[in-house]
Design a protein around this motif. Structure first.
Motif, mmCIF file in Angstrom:
data_model
loop_
_atom_site.group_PDB
_atom_site.id
_atom_site.type_symbol
_atom_site.label_atom_id
_atom_site.label_comp_id
_atom_site.label_asym_id
_atom_site.label_seq_id
_atom_site.Cartn_x
_atom_site.Cartn_y
_atom_site.Cartn_z
ATOM 1 N N ALA A 108 0.772 -1.197 -0.064
ATOM 2 C CA ALA A 108 -0.001 -0.030 -0.035
ATOM 3 C C ALA A 108 0.793 1.311 -0.043
ATOM 4 O O ALA A 108 0.658 2.304 -0.533
ATOM 5 C CB ALA A 108 -0.796 0.122 1.284
ATOM 6 N N ASP A 109 1.711 1.202 0.559
ATOM 7 C CA ASP A 109 2.890 2.355 0.677
ATOM 8 C C ASP A 109 3.497 2.535 -0.461
ATOM 9 O O ASP A 109 3.596 3.777 -1.005
ATOM 10 C CB ASP A 109 3.953 2.031 2.096
ATOM 11 N N ASN A 111 2.229 1.698 -3.623
ATOM 12 C CA ASN A 111 1.325 2.129 -4.367
ATOM 13 C C ASN A 111 0.867 3.562 -4.248
ATOM 14 O O ASN A 111 0.579 4.421 -4.946
ATOM 15 C CB ASN A 111 0.099 1.287 -4.403
ATOM 16 N N ARG A 112 0.813 3.916 -2.792
ATOM 17 C CA ARG A 112 0.529 5.346 -2.507
ATOM 18 C C ARG A 112 1.698 6.170 -3.125
ATOM 19 O O ARG A 112 1.085 7.424 -3.648
ATOM 20 C CB ARG A 112 0.388 5.640 -1.037
ATOM 21 N N GLN A 115 0.655 6.956 -6.598
ATOM 22 C CA GLN A 115 -0.840 7.523 -6.437
ATOM 23 C C GLN A 115 -1.662 6.739 -7.272
ATOM 24 O O GLN A 115 -2.525 7.059 -7.914
ATOM 25 C CB GLN A 115 -0.874 9.165 -7.188
ATOM 26 N N ARG A 116 -1.376 5.397 -6.940
ATOM 27 C CA ARG A 116 -2.255 4.508 -7.638
ATOM 28 C C ARG A 116 -3.348 4.169 -6.511
ATOM 29 O O ARG A 116 -3.205 3.276 -5.615
ATOM 30 C CB ARG A 116 -1.470 3.243 -7.813
ATOM 31 N N HIS A 117 -4.400 4.632 -6.264
ATOM 32 C CA HIS A 117 -5.261 4.881 -5.220
ATOM 33 C C HIS A 117 -6.230 3.552 -5.217
ATOM 34 O O HIS A 117 -6.125 3.171 -4.178
ATOM 35 C CB HIS A 117 -6.456 5.988 -5.650
ATOM 36 N N THR A 120 -3.969 1.008 -4.017
ATOM 37 C CA THR A 120 -3.675 1.156 -2.505
ATOM 38 C C THR A 120 -4.991 0.673 -1.734
ATOM 39 O O THR A 120 -4.658 0.033 -0.777
ATOM 40 C CB THR A 120 -3.330 2.603 -2.509
ATOM 41 N N THR A 121 -5.971 0.677 -2.235
ATOM 42 C CA THR A 121 -6.825 0.511 -1.514
ATOM 43 C C THR A 121 -7.159 -0.962 -1.229
ATOM 44 O O THR A 121 -7.175 -1.563 -0.408
ATOM 45 C CB THR A 121 -8.448 0.961 -2.173
ATOM 46 N N THR A 137 -6.345 1.994 9.741
ATOM 47 C CA THR A 137 -6.472 1.507 8.332
ATOM 48 C C THR A 137 -7.635 1.581 7.887
ATOM 49 O O THR A 137 -7.749 1.888 6.827
ATOM 50 C CB THR A 137 -5.543 0.291 8.492
ATOM 51 N N GLU A 140 -8.406 4.997 6.686
ATOM 52 C CA GLU A 140 -7.417 5.221 5.506
ATOM 53 C C GLU A 140 -8.283 4.701 4.285
ATOM 54 O O GLU A 140 -8.225 5.105 3.084
ATOM 55 C CB GLU A 140 -6.288 4.648 5.592
ATOM 56 N N LEU A 144 -9.853 6.564 0.968
ATOM 57 C CA LEU A 144 -9.474 5.940 -0.415
ATOM 58 C C LEU A 144 -10.540 5.581 -1.304
ATOM 59 O O LEU A 144 -10.550 5.887 -2.618
ATOM 60 C CB LEU A 144 -8.379 4.760 -0.513
#
Length: 217
Positions: A108-109, A111-112, A115-117, A120-121, A137, A140, A144
């Motif tokens: 997730a970190d 992908n963030r 900016q691959r939202h 990341t989700t 989390t 978060e 997202l």
């Protein structure tokens, strides 16, 4: 190990000294993997990335479940902004053990950063599936989902943890969701709750914009 795990009461240099003695003592019988990855963690705290990676490499040769070792390598590469190597080791960790929750957090970190939202989700959803309950989390993930315009999932996720998290951002997120549902009175109340409880430094111009469109509604 205890000298490495407490943020405000640690002594990683002393930990390195003890761990190197432990490794030396154990060499004849075979050094357990956790000696090496704890040594790597200690070196990491002393900002010695080279020796940390060497220790992780040695751990990877003897570990039965290598996921935790590859995860450590991945986060070390991530900290060094060596993104290709970070991604490779995240994938190694998950291919070794698809239920190893920390690897999904690292994913997730990763992908963030790019900016691959949506990705990341998905990573955070997998993290919460295999980790102990982590309300921060979940919050978060709710944010997202909102960014991805999946308002129904955002609302459902936020509702599950709303009373369990203390971050005032929960009020602003609910205000946005209520505005989207044309619940302008509820949105106004939650935005006011946010503005009255959040630190002034976290208030941004778009908060005034949200206030304005709520009034317009």
């Amino acid at each position: 190990e205890a000298l490495t795990i407490y943020d405000n009461n640690n002594d990683p240099a002393l930990a390195v000294s003890y761990l190197n003695k432990a490794v030396e003592k154990a060499e004849k019988e075979g050094v357990p993997a956790y000696y090496y990855y704890t040594l790597g963690d200690a070196y990491r705290l002393t900002k010695d990335a080279g020796n940390a990676m060497t220790a992780y490499d040695k751990a990877s040769l003897v570990a039965k479940n290598k996921a935790s070792v590859f995860y450590r390598m991945a986060t070390l590469w991530l900290a060094a902004k060596q993104y290709k190597k970070a991604e490779e080791n995240i994938n190694k960790a998950l291919s070794t053990d698809a239920t190893y929750a920390p690897a999904y957090k690292a994913q997730a970190d990763f992908n963030r950063i790019f900016q691959r939202h949506e990705e990341t989700t998905k990573s955070l959803v997998n993290y919460t599936k295999y980790a102990d309950e982590d309300t921060s989390t979940a919050l978060e993930i709710a944010k997202l989902y909102f960014i991805n315009s999946d308002f129904e999932e955002s609302k459902a996720t936020l509702d599950k943890v709303f009373d369990k998290v203390s971050d005032p951002i929960k009020y602003k997120l609910r205000a946005y969701l209520q505005y989207n549902d044309n619940d302008f009175a509820g949105a106004k109340t939650n935005l006011e709750n946010y503005l009255s409880t959040v630190e002034p430094s976290r208030i941004i111009p778009s908060d005034s914009g949200l206030d304005a469109v709520i009034y317009a509604g």
